[in-house]
Scaffold this motif. Structure first.
Motif, PDB file in Angstrom:
ATOM      1  N   LEU A   9      87.963  57.016  14.146  1.00  0.00           N
ATOM      2  CA  LEU A   9      88.397  56.249  15.309  1.00  0.00           C
ATOM      3  C   LEU A   9      88.102  54.780  15.034  1.00  0.00           C
ATOM      4  O   LEU A   9      86.942  54.417  14.782  1.00  0.00           O
ATOM      5  N   ARG A  10      89.130  53.964  15.081  1.00  0.00           N
ATOM      6  CA  ARG A  10      88.950  52.540  14.772  1.00  0.00           C
ATOM      7  C   ARG A  10      89.440  51.683  15.941  1.00  0.00           C
ATOM      8  O   ARG A  10      90.569  51.858  16.406  1.00  0.00           O
ATOM      9  N   ILE A  11      88.608  50.771  16.394  1.00  0.00           N
ATOM     10  CA  ILE A  11      88.971  49.800  17.424  1.00  0.00           C
ATOM     11  C   ILE A  11      88.638  48.424  16.893  1.00  0.00           C
ATOM     12  O   ILE A  11      87.496  48.158  16.501  1.00  0.00           O
ATOM     13  N   THR A  12      89.627  47.534  16.843  1.00  0.00           N
ATOM     14  CA  THR A  12      89.405  46.197  16.298  1.00  0.00           C
ATOM     15  C   THR A  12      89.512  45.138  17.385  1.00  0.00           C
ATOM     16  O   THR A  12      90.208  45.321  18.386  1.00  0.00           O
TER      17      THR A  12
ATOM     18  N   ASP B 240      87.732  54.434  29.359  1.00  0.00           N
ATOM     19  CA  ASP B 240      87.039  54.571  28.083  1.00  0.00           C
ATOM     20  C   ASP B 240      86.007  55.694  28.154  1.00  0.00           C
ATOM     21  O   ASP B 240      85.998  56.490  29.091  1.00  0.00           O
ATOM     22  N   LYS B 241      85.147  55.736  27.177  1.00  0.00           N
ATOM     23  CA  LYS B 241      83.993  56.633  27.162  1.00  0.00           C
ATOM     24  C   LYS B 241      82.799  55.838  26.646  1.00  0.00           C
ATOM     25  O   LYS B 241      82.104  56.233  25.706  1.00  0.00           O
ATOM     26  N   ALA B 242      82.578  54.688  27.297  1.00  0.00           N
ATOM     27  CA  ALA B 242      81.568  53.742  26.832  1.00  0.00           C
ATOM     28  C   ALA B 242      80.147  54.248  27.036  1.00  0.00           C
ATOM     29  O   ALA B 242      79.203  53.675  26.476  1.00  0.00           O
TER      30      ALA B 242
ATOM     31  N   ARG C  30      79.749  53.944  20.883  1.00  0.00           N
ATOM     32  CA  ARG C  30      79.594  52.505  20.701  1.00  0.00           C
ATOM     33  C   ARG C  30      80.950  51.814  20.573  1.00  0.00           C
ATOM     34  O   ARG C  30      81.125  50.680  21.007  1.00  0.00           O
ATOM     35  N   ALA C  31      81.918  52.516  19.975  1.00  0.00           N
ATOM     36  CA  ALA C  31      83.248  51.921  19.817  1.00  0.00           C
ATOM     37  C   ALA C  31      83.861  51.601  21.175  1.00  0.00           C
ATOM     38  O   ALA C  31      84.541  50.574  21.340  1.00  0.00           O
TER      39      ALA C  31
ATOM     40  N   PHE D  47      85.005  48.186  23.038  1.00  0.00           N
ATOM     41  CA  PHE D  47      86.310  48.105  23.711  1.00  0.00           C
ATOM     42  C   PHE D  47      86.139  47.527  25.116  1.00  0.00           C
ATOM     43  O   PHE D  47      86.862  46.611  25.528  1.00  0.00           O
ATOM     44  N   ARG D  48      85.160  48.019  25.866  1.00  0.00           N
ATOM     45  CA  ARG D  48      84.911  47.552  27.233  1.00  0.00           C
ATOM     46  C   ARG D  48      84.462  46.089  27.244  1.00  0.00           C
ATOM     47  O   ARG D  48      84.854  45.314  28.121  1.00  0.00           O
ATOM     48  N   GLU D  49      83.645  45.712  26.288  1.00  0.00           N
ATOM     49  CA  GLU D  49      83.174  44.327  26.206  1.00  0.00           C
ATOM     50  C   GLU D  49      84.351  43.360  26.019  1.00  0.00           C
ATOM     51  O   GLU D  49      84.412  42.298  26.657  1.00  0.00           O
ATOM     52  N   LEU D  50      85.290  43.722  25.180  1.00  0.00           N
ATOM     53  CA  LEU D  50      86.463  42.885  24.959  1.00  0.00           C
ATOM     54  C   LEU D  50      87.347  42.847  26.213  1.00  0.00           C
ATOM     55  O   LEU D  50      87.935  41.814  26.542  1.00  0.00           O
TER      56      LEU D  50
END
Length: 365
Positions: free
Chosen positions: A157-160, A192-194, A198-199, A203-206
């Motif tokens: 799983l990749r989130i950039t 999400d599933k924050a 951690r990914a 994602f939520r922080e962005l």
């Protein structure tokens, strides 16, 4: 001529050509009647049947046609008995998303008053929200390249930051547009599933960083499992949802279920410079050639295409016809007199498309 737009058309597999043909005919009619724009269509071969014949699922020439087009209209793709050597499906639509960086998967969910739905909707309530699914990374990042051994299999799983920031800018812009149109209160929910990964915390922080730039909109968060529950309990409360690729893949089908099935589920995959518009349903080879396929999702996807072109090129005529086409389909579905068999009716593909066309003619008269 000025305001002339090139549309790449992928007719698809199974029922794909059957729903593409009436859709292009209606688009041609709208184009011919308009003084504000014209549409030109270019065929782009691709898909499972093409792969079976040629060994290519997305020829370089078709990708080039798509890359040079102003918009891409793509029908149902894939056949269950035609697969790559590794067993995965033929999916040119996913290849296009990656090749053209189409990071925003837009999945509208709409249930108008009078429309049949599996839910019991309270009096005076309608469902009108949009799910925005990131479409190029997430858990689809290693599609076709996951690691498999005798004892285990792994996908990544990749989130950039780059894609997520683009995604969130698009999502908040969409919420602004819906609010201006009176279609939503201006609320964006990050799904999400924050609490576990951690990914997704990243994602939520962005998301929160982009939300801070839009003080006139409301933003909040929801875990994906709770969102699935609320989509059944109170879907009329949602406005714009944004989520990761796999979560969006699952939730968008739930959204289609709220509308009565995939036959009413349009979609768009949008990037900075390109966009693909296609129905969410599959190619249904079991009914191909029988003339009973549901064209509504394809027509609604075409309506989304007109609206997107109108926004991108500041062309009110395109936006107006996109709205007309969407409202015509919604009216036919809500009335319930001309429905295909997947929606509980007996209408043919031709009859269903003709009912939409007739409403457009009446409105223009």
């Amino acid at each position: 001529m000025p305001n002339s737009y090139e549309i790449a058309v992928f007719a698809g597999d199974g029922i794909g050509p059957e729903i593409t043909d009436p859709t292009v005919k209606i688009l041609n009619t709208l184009s011919e009647q308009s003084t504000g724009y014209s549409l030109n269509f270019a065929a782009a071969p691709a898909g499972a049947a093409h792969y079976a014949e040629t060994g290519e699922s997305l020829p370089a020439s078709s990708l080039e046609t798509a890359r040079n087009a102003d918009a891409i209209l793509l029908s149902a793709m894939g056949l269950p008995d035609v697969r790559y050597a590794d067993g995965t499906e033929i999916s040119p639509q996913i290849d296009l998303r990656k090749a053209l960086t189409l990071f925003a998967g837009v999945r509208p969910v709409t249930v108008r008053a009078g429309q049949a739905t599996p839910l019991k909707i309270p009096e005076g309530k309608e469902i009108d929200f949009v799910l925005v699914r990131e479409s190029t990374e997430g858990l689809f990042f290693t599609q076709g390249t996951g690691e498999v051994s005798d004892d285990e299999a792994r996908e990544t799983l990749r989130i950039t930051r780059d894609i997520s920031e683009k995604l969130f800018r698009f999502t908040f812009d969409l919420a602004h547009q819906r609010k201006a149109q009176g279609r939503g209160p201006g609320r964006v929910t990050c799904v999400d599933k924050a609490n576990v990964f951690r990914a997704f915390a990243f994602f939520r922080e962005l998301f929160d960083a982009e939300a801070a730039k839009h003080p006139t909109l409301t933003s909040d968060h929801a875990y994906v499992d709770a969102t699935a529950l609320w989509m059944v309990q109170k879907p009329w409360d949602f406005d714009v949802l944004v989520t990761e690729n796999m979560f969006g893949d699952i939730l968008s089908d739930l959204g289609a279920g709220l509308m009565g099935g995939l036959g009413l589920a349009p979609s768009a995959d949008i990037g900075l410079n390109h966009a693909v518009f296609q129905p969410c349903h599959g190619s249904a080879p079991d009914i191909a050639g029988q003339g009973v396929a549901n064209p509504f999702a394809m027509l609604l996807s075409a309506a989304m295409m007109l609206d997107w072109l109108g926004v991108k090129h500041d062309n009110p005529a395109l936006r107006r016809d996109g709205e007309r086409l969407r409202e015509a389909v919604e009216a036919v579905v809500a009335k319930g007199a001309v429905l295909t068999r997947d929606l509980g009716g007996t209408a043919s593909t031709e009859d269903a498309a003709a009912a939409v066309s007739a409403l457009l003619v009446l409105e223009a008269a």
